[in-house]
Design a protein around this motif. Structure first.
Motif, PDB file in Angstrom:
ATOM      1  N   HIS A   1       0.827  -1.210   0.000  1.00 35.91           N
ATOM      2  CA  HIS A   1       0.000   0.000   0.000  1.00 35.91           C
ATOM      3  C   HIS A   1       0.865   1.266   0.000  1.00 35.91           C
ATOM      4  CE1 HIS A   1      -3.101  -2.652   2.367  1.00 35.91           C
ATOM      5  NE2 HIS A   1      -2.719  -3.188   1.229  1.00 35.91           N
ATOM      6  N   ARG A   2       2.121   1.148   0.400  1.00 39.03           N
ATOM      7  CA  ARG A   2       2.985   2.316   0.506  1.00 39.03           C
ATOM      8  C   ARG A   2       3.825   2.540  -0.744  1.00 39.03           C
ATOM      9  NH1 ARG A   2       3.366  -0.224   5.624  1.00 39.03           N
ATOM     10  NH2 ARG A   2       5.311  -1.255   5.015  1.00 39.03           N
ATOM     11  N   LEU A   3       3.866   1.550  -1.626  1.00 39.70           N
ATOM     12  CA  LEU A   3       4.645   1.697  -2.856  1.00 39.70           C
ATOM     13  C   LEU A   3       3.905   2.584  -3.848  1.00 39.70           C
ATOM     14  CD1 LEU A   3       5.917  -1.955  -3.441  1.00 39.70           C
ATOM     15  CD2 LEU A   3       7.146  -0.040  -2.397  1.00 39.70           C
ATOM     16  N   ARG A   4       4.641   3.415  -4.546  1.00 39.13           N
ATOM     17  CA  ARG A   4       4.016   4.329  -5.500  1.00 39.13           C
ATOM     18  C   ARG A   4       3.321   3.568  -6.625  1.00 39.13           C
ATOM     19  NH1 ARG A   4       7.680   9.025  -7.955  1.00 39.13           N
ATOM     20  NH2 ARG A   4       7.643   9.525  -5.706  1.00 39.13           N
ATOM     21  N   LEU A   5       3.912   2.473  -7.070  1.00 39.80           N
ATOM     22  CA  LEU A   5       3.364   1.715  -8.195  1.00 39.80           C
ATOM     23  C   LEU A   5       2.046   1.034  -7.853  1.00 39.80           C
ATOM     24  CD1 LEU A   5       3.831   0.700 -11.109  1.00 39.80           C
ATOM     25  CD2 LEU A   5       5.059  -1.251 -10.128  1.00 39.80           C
ATOM     26  N   THR A   6       1.890   0.565  -6.616  1.00 41.16           N
ATOM     27  CA  THR A   6       0.708  -0.241  -6.244  1.00 41.16           C
ATOM     28  C   THR A   6      -0.195   0.453  -5.233  1.00 41.16           C
ATOM     29  OG1 THR A   6       2.002  -1.325  -4.495  1.00 41.16           O
ATOM     30  CG2 THR A   6       1.947  -2.400  -6.661  1.00 41.16           C
ATOM     31  N   LYS A   7       0.019   1.738  -5.014  1.00 43.54           N
ATOM     32  CA  LYS A   7      -0.677   2.438  -3.932  1.00 43.54           C
ATOM     33  C   LYS A   7      -2.198   2.469  -4.124  1.00 43.54           C
ATOM     34  CE  LYS A   7      -0.334   6.614  -1.142  1.00 43.54           C
ATOM     35  NZ  LYS A   7       0.354   7.911  -0.957  1.00 43.54           N
ATOM     36  N   GLY A   8      -2.692   2.647  -5.333  1.00 43.13           N
ATOM     37  CA  GLY A   8      -4.128   2.786  -5.563  1.00 43.13           C
ATOM     38  C   GLY A   8      -4.831   1.523  -6.005  1.00 43.13           C
ATOM     39  N   TRP A   9      -4.153   0.394  -5.888  1.00 41.55           N
ATOM     40  CA  TRP A   9      -4.752  -0.855  -6.362  1.00 41.55           C
ATOM     41  C   TRP A   9      -6.052  -1.197  -5.637  1.00 41.55           C
ATOM     42  CZ3 TRP A   9      -0.559  -5.128  -7.541  1.00 41.55           C
ATOM     43  CH2 TRP A   9       0.208  -4.693  -8.621  1.00 41.55           C
ATOM     44  N   GLY A  10      -6.104  -0.974  -4.329  1.00 43.19           N
ATOM     45  CA  GLY A  10      -7.296  -1.333  -3.565  1.00 43.19           C
ATOM     46  C   GLY A  10      -8.535  -0.623  -4.072  1.00 43.19           C
ATOM     47  N   ASP A  11      -8.426   0.704  -4.283  1.00 43.48           N
ATOM     48  CA  ASP A  11      -9.569   1.466  -4.797  1.00 43.48           C
ATOM     49  C   ASP A  11      -9.939   1.009  -6.204  1.00 43.48           C
ATOM     50  OD1 ASP A  11      -9.651   2.907  -2.460  1.00 43.48           O
ATOM     51  OD2 ASP A  11      -8.436   4.564  -3.246  1.00 43.48           O
ATOM     52  N   GLY A  12      -8.940   0.710  -7.011  1.00 42.31           N
ATOM     53  CA  GLY A  12      -9.216   0.251  -8.381  1.00 42.31           C
ATOM     54  C   GLY A  12      -9.946  -1.083  -8.399  1.00 42.31           C
ATOM     55  N   LEU A  13      -9.511  -2.018  -7.554  1.00 37.88           N
ATOM     56  CA  LEU A  13     -10.183  -3.314  -7.478  1.00 37.88           C
ATOM     57  C   LEU A  13     -11.621  -3.167  -6.982  1.00 37.88           C
ATOM     58  CD1 LEU A  13      -7.275  -5.451  -5.976  1.00 37.88           C
ATOM     59  CD2 LEU A  13      -8.308  -5.756  -8.238  1.00 37.88           C
ATOM     60  N   ALA A  14     -11.828  -2.284  -5.984  1.00 38.98           N
ATOM     61  CA  ALA A  14     -13.181  -2.065  -5.460  1.00 38.98           C
ATOM     62  C   ALA A  14     -14.095  -1.483  -6.539  1.00 38.98           C
ATOM     63  CB  ALA A  14     -13.121  -1.138  -4.250  1.00 38.98           C
ATOM     64  N   ARG A  15     -13.582  -0.509  -7.310  1.00 35.38           N
ATOM     65  CA  ARG A  15     -14.391   0.071  -8.396  1.00 35.38           C
ATOM     66  C   ARG A  15     -14.739  -0.972  -9.443  1.00 35.38           C
ATOM     67  NH1 ARG A  15     -10.763   4.428  -7.801  1.00 35.38           N
ATOM     68  NH2 ARG A  15      -9.522   3.636  -9.563  1.00 35.38           N
ATOM     69  N   ARG A  16     -13.769  -1.820  -9.764  1.00 30.14           N
ATOM     70  CA  ARG A  16     -14.016  -2.848 -10.772  1.00 30.14           C
ATOM     71  C   ARG A  16     -15.067  -3.836 -10.292  1.00 30.14           C
ATOM     72  NH1 ARG A  16     -14.924  -4.026 -15.795  1.00 30.14           N
ATOM     73  NH2 ARG A  16     -14.271  -6.127 -16.398  1.00 30.14           N
ATOM     74  N   MET A  17     -15.026  -4.233  -9.019  1.00 35.35           N
ATOM     75  CA  MET A  17     -16.025  -5.163  -8.481  1.00 35.35           C
ATOM     76  C   MET A  17     -17.406  -4.529  -8.475  1.00 35.35           C
ATOM     77  SD  MET A  17     -14.137  -7.337  -5.440  1.00 35.35           S
ATOM     78  CE  MET A  17     -13.146  -6.023  -4.725  1.00 35.35           C
ATOM     79  N   ARG A  18     -17.497  -3.238  -8.112  1.00 32.48           N
ATOM     80  CA  ARG A  18     -18.789  -2.555  -8.155  1.00 32.48           C
ATOM     81  C   ARG A  18     -19.325  -2.528  -9.586  1.00 32.48           C
ATOM     82  NH1 ARG A  18     -16.228   1.489  -4.807  1.00 32.48           N
ATOM     83  NH2 ARG A  18     -16.867   1.278  -2.624  1.00 32.48           N
ATOM     84  N   SER A  19     -18.449  -2.253 -10.533  1.00 29.75           N
ATOM     85  CA  SER A  19     -18.871  -2.175 -11.934  1.00 29.75           C
ATOM     86  C   SER A  19     -19.405  -3.518 -12.436  1.00 29.75           C
ATOM     87  CB  SER A  19     -17.688  -1.717 -12.797  1.00 29.75           C
ATOM     88  OG  SER A  19     -18.014  -1.744 -14.172  1.00 29.75           O
TER      89      SER A  19
END
Length: 614
Positions: free
Chosen positions: A481-499
């Motif tokens: 969660h602290r790495l710049r490359l993977t920092k926003g993955w959680g929000d992206g996965l949540a948006r994809r599941m909602r979609s």
């Protein structure tokens, strides 16, 4: 009260006390509260419903002869690629083996007629399983069907190229000839179902002429030379064999000869394209010629000129089997797309002909991939084909057992004896065991391709579940969660599941019995990845007294699903149902209902819905 509850939910998620995730939120799992509304269908909705209903009826373009021709070329061409293997194990008893194999279809015909009278829907037996069991079981049937149709295409094309290479010197390898057949009949199938049926009818007529000529020539040859050669062959082979050895040869010939009946399972795949009351006649038209031709074919003799004609006929008829496989697969893949197993792009059609071109090209590519994966080995494909075909044929009596157990109220025009059901299952199991005994590797190839397809279907059907596992794994590694490359993955996965869960489904209900509503919502939760569900009730003025209260209870009981309740004033019939589907923008394939009773006045196929409970 509902608004205040919703405000509370925005502060404290109902899952907060039992959050599976240690470092990430699970707010995406709460779908929101449902609503209660009343809908009046507009004239535009009703007109659109009438248009859709007329379009469905216009799709019933195949009469008994054109519908028969589509599958008949496959079932009559099957004898050309089974004869060598049957003769190798059955010897002079091969005609007996082939005749007995063809007799077994008398067990399947009444079974298939009852199924189609209850559920006259294309894509069978996948669609049968979808309406009498769970979606996971139905996808197992779809995997078998897709392998069966692909093997039909590959074996027919490769065998046609092999026959041609045996008579003339081809300037290219046999597998190139098979690919050319793929390309040719891909373009034929793009002409549409009606035109393809006409091509198939023409090929079948040519085959009938050639067979008549061969029979006449053989009778003349027998008249001139007598039956001495046949008698000599019979006597020489018969000497020194015990009754047990003879019985074993006949049984092995039956096991391999069953593959010559391929094509019979294709007719249910386009049932809804047939005119009313045609289906039983189509099964009869497929069975009786096969019963005669498969057993007498090897007794026919001819001179050089007629032999060339027969080879040409075999090549053309086998090529027509490719067309049968493509068209049957298209009906299946379109149904899978309507049921959201495959992307909606598979429904794209050629404007001039209505042919699903994405589906055609995708299926041909899939078949070519299977052919290439075996190193263009016809033996391997044929081995897999045998087991797949027997498994598909076993699905029909199994579907009927499930239909009688789980949907006993469903109207049907015919009902067969339990003897035919158990007999068909027994024959399929026995013949499959016999084929494995002849060549055990047959089971390995069958299992390999089936597992690959099942894995692909599982991934397609359970995208949200798999993303949730990835989300969980990401949650367990906080350093990511602290790495710049993977920092926003959680929000992206949540948006994809909602979609992915935004796709709406609809429950068509008649009563307010909460146990029935609860069971229907459980079905949706277990079989469809959605968070949006509408309960729709048609009424003439009075509504069930407890329906609103029960809908609110169910909305509370399933926080991961938004349960909306909608009352529609009007009669529950195919036209109004199509109008509601147009208004809500929900395809009828995602509308679920209880099984109609014996007095229900509308055909199930016209409703276009899925039956999910008794």
């Amino acid at each position: 009260m509902r608004n205040s509850e919703k405000e509370c939910i925005s502060i404290v998620s109902p899952h907060s006390s039992e959050n599976l995730f240690l470092n990430l939120t699970n707010d995406f799992e709460f779908a929101g509260w449902g609503s209660i509304s009343h809908l009046t269908l507009t004239p535009e909705d009703i007109d659109q419903g009438e248009v859709e209903l007329n379009f469905f009826r216009e799709q019933q373009v195949l009469g008994q002869f054109t519908a028969s021709a589509l599958a008949a070329n496959d079932i009559l061409g099957g004898v050309f690629y089974t004869l060598p293997s049957v003769v190798a194990v059955g010897g002079v008893y091969s005609p007996i083996s082939l005749f007995v194999a063809a007799l077994t279809l008398f067990l399947w015909r009444p079974v298939m007629e009852e199924l189609a009278s209850a559920l006259p829907i294309s894509g069978a037996p996948y669609t049968y399983l979808l309406n009498v069991s769970t979606k996971s079981v139905a996808l197992f049937g779809a995997a078998l069907l897709l392998l069966d149709f692909s093997a039909t295409v590959v074996v027919s094309a490769a065998t046609a190229a092999s026959y041609l290479a045996g008579e003339v010197s081809l300037p290219f390898p046999v597998y190139v000839g098979a690919v050319l057949v793929f390309v040719l009949f891909t373009f034929v199938s793009l002409s549409g179902l009606r035109e393809s049926a006409r091509v198939a009818t023409g090929i079948l007529a040519m085959h009938a002429v050639v067979m008549i000529m061969l029979i006449v020539a053989s009778v003349v040859a027998w008249g001139r030379g007598g039956m001495a050669q046949l008698s000599s062959n019979w006597s020489l082979r018969h000497v020194g064999l015990s009754p047990a050895a003879i019985a074993r040869q006949v049984f092995n010939g039956i096991c391999l000869g069953m593959l010559g009946l391929t094509g019979f399972e294709c007719a249910p795949s386009y049932t809804s394209r047939m005119k009313q009351n045609c289906y039983p006649k189509v099964l009869r038209n497929l069975h009786l010629p096969a019963l005669f031709l498969t057993s007498v074919m090897m007794l026919l003799v001819a001179g050089r000129w007629l032999r060339i004609m027969v080879v040409v006929d075999a090549v053309v008829v086998l090529c027509a089997g490719v067309l049968t496989g493509i068209l049957s697969a298209c009906e299946l893949l379109v149904k899978l797309s309507c049921d959201c197993v495959l992307p909606r792009v598979f429904l794209a059609t050629v404007p001039a002909t209505g042919a699903p071109y994405v589906t055609v090209f995708s299926f041909i590519a899939f078949s070519a991939l299977i052919y290439a994966s075996t190193g263009a080995n016809l033996v391997v494909i044929s081995q897999m084909f045998t087991m797949v075909w027997l498994a598909v044929m076993a699905l029909f009596p199994i579907c009927l057992v499930l239909l009688r157990f789980s949907r006993p109220r469903l109207p049907r025009a015919s009902q067969c004896s339990l003897f035919f059901v158990t007999g068909a299952i027994g024959v399929a199991v026995t013949v499959a065991a016999g084929n494995v005994a002849i060549d055990p590797t047959i089971a390995g190839w069958f299992a390999l391709y089936l597992i690959i397809l099942l894995v692909l279907f599982y991934i397609s059907q359970n995208q949200v579940t798999m993303l949730r596992w990835i989300y969980w794994a990401y949650d367990q590694l906080p350093w990511l969660h602290r790495l710049r490359l993977t920092k926003g993955w959680g929000d992206g996965l949540a948006r994809r599941m909602r979609s992915l869960r935004r796709r709406e489904v609809c429950l068509l209900v008649k009563t307010d019995e909460i146990n029935n509503l609860f069971d229907m919502i459980l079905y949706v939760r277990r079989n469809e990845e959605t968070s949006c569900l509408k309960i729709v009730h048609f009424h003439s003025g009075d509504v069930p007294s407890e329906m609103e209260a029960n809908a609110k209870i169910l909305d509370e009981a399933f926080p991961e699903i938004t349960v909306d309740l909608m009352f529609i004033k009007g009669q529950f019939d195919p036209k109004n149902l199509a109008a509601v589907a147009h208004h809500l923008k929900i395809p009828r394939s995602l509308m679920f209902m209880n099984s109609p009773g014996p007095n229900f006045q509308y055909p199930v196929a016209e409703l276009g819905t899925r039956i999910i409970s008794i």
